[in-house]
Design an enzyme around this catalytic site. Sequence first.
Site, PDB file in Angstrom:
ATOM      1  N   HIS A  84      -6.076  -6.303  -2.114  1.00 13.58           N
ATOM      2  CA  HIS A  84      -5.350  -5.554  -1.215  1.00 13.58           C
ATOM      3  C   HIS A  84      -3.811  -6.368  -0.912  1.00 13.58           C
ATOM      4  O   HIS A  84      -2.615  -5.870  -0.775  1.00 13.58           O
ATOM      5  CB  HIS A  84      -5.450  -4.064  -0.428  1.00 13.58           C
ATOM      6  N   SER A 123       0.834  -1.306  -0.345  1.00 10.63           N
ATOM      7  CA  SER A 123      -0.080   0.190  -0.199  1.00 10.63           C
ATOM      8  C   SER A 123       0.874   1.455   0.499  1.00 10.63           C
ATOM      9  O   SER A 123       2.026   1.480  -0.603  1.00 10.63           O
ATOM     10  CB  SER A 123      -0.564  -0.338   1.342  1.00 10.63           C
ATOM     11  N   ASP A 176      -8.011  -6.145  -5.227  1.00  8.94           N
ATOM     12  CA  ASP A 176      -8.074  -5.148  -5.255  1.00  8.94           C
ATOM     13  C   ASP A 176      -8.561  -3.881  -6.354  1.00  8.94           C
ATOM     14  O   ASP A 176      -8.695  -3.616  -7.467  1.00  8.94           O
ATOM     15  CB  ASP A 176      -6.996  -4.788  -5.196  1.00  8.94           C
TER      16      ASP A 176
END
Length: 460
Positions: free
Chosen positions: A435, A163, A375
């Site tokens: 994610h 991230s 994601d």
Amino acid sequence: MEKFSLLLVSVLFFVQLFHGGTARTLRKQDASEDWGYVEVRPKAHMFWWLYRSPYRVEDPSKPWPIILWLQGGPGASGVGIGNFEEVGPLDTNLKPRNSTWLRKADLLFVDNPVGTGYSFVEDTKLFVKTDKEAAADLTTLLIKIFNKDVNLQKSPLYIVAESYGGKYAVTLALSAVKAIEEGRLKLKLGGVALGDSWISPEDYVFSWGPLLKDLSRLDNNGLQKSNSLAEKIKQQLVAGQFVDATNSWSELESVISSSSNNVDFYNFLEDAGSDSVISLMAMELGQSKVTSLKRYSRYLSSLRPTPGGDGDIDTLLNGVIKKKLKIIPDNVTWGGQSDSVFTNLEGDFMIPRINEVDELLAKGVNVTIYNGQVDLICSTKGTQAWVEKLKWEGLQSFLTKDRTPLYCGTDKTTTKGFFKSYKNLQFYWILGAGHFVPVNQPCIALNMVGAITKSPATST
């Protein structure tokens, strides 16, 4: 895994204090773990935790690697989330994790930037304002840890990020390369891996509307609203209005949520707050832009209390783990300064780091990119868009290569992902993952990290 099982409180330690009061380290008696603080700047304290793998294989041709895990947020804790939620030896119920990345490498978790997790500042003026300031602190930490330990220097270090951690990773890697060249840092940099990483915010926000429209999650009205705000963000970035761009990002997430009936930004096949394995529960990240900041910082279903266990990570880190570690100051609460970490970085939040990836590739540093198929926040569509903007001389050859399918274990009939590589750039497409790739596809993630690190351990 017995040595990692549940000896979390009744365990013996020795304490080592470094001259000048800049660092304090504790070691588990069997030397399987070290942790401590480094004062990266006066009154700015960064916490780290190193696990030594019980699966270590001695192979002179393939040195046993170390993975430095960098969490996102900004303000999310690697020591808490990456460790207990994703790849560390124990889960949030303190049960052994069969898919721990210790099977392939030693693991170094850091609460970065200062103010994240157990890290803290004594003066609010000491929070970092930019990714490069965060990289400078991390470089200082690596110098303190590696320069005094010859054994650590023998192992190549791989920076693996998730991230927003991807932005830290590329700026740290460049800072570390410079420090190594100048003789200030004694380590071998093995490479950088960017997992679902926020490298180019502009490309991600432009991907959301079209992707969700194709999935029937937005209609034409929702697409128009999304594209309009994405264009506004682009213009703000061109004008250098970076805080305004962050505010518009927050507005866009709210519009996407409203128009899609709360799609999960971490798995676009689900609704936010559903009971799926990666539905995300709240960690507080301040009072401004509450909805978006909380949404961005929600991590994994195990943040919920689990019957019969300490599944609540906040309770776990501020309870039994804090007692085990022994050196966390009484007035420091895990995650207590996280809101300030994000607030102080909001001027850097939307700034891209594509150029830094280009610099690493040009320097010959191995760069791996991996992305979960479902994601949304850091969509594969957006990742591919920024990769195609690279100026690296090998890009066209990379783009024209065919992909190789990936499988796990003895099952050669179920495609788990795809892989492409050219020179020092690798890309993994991980199917069925959102994610949080290590959580959604632990088998393929473990094989992938073994390949990235060239681990001498046997493949799963």
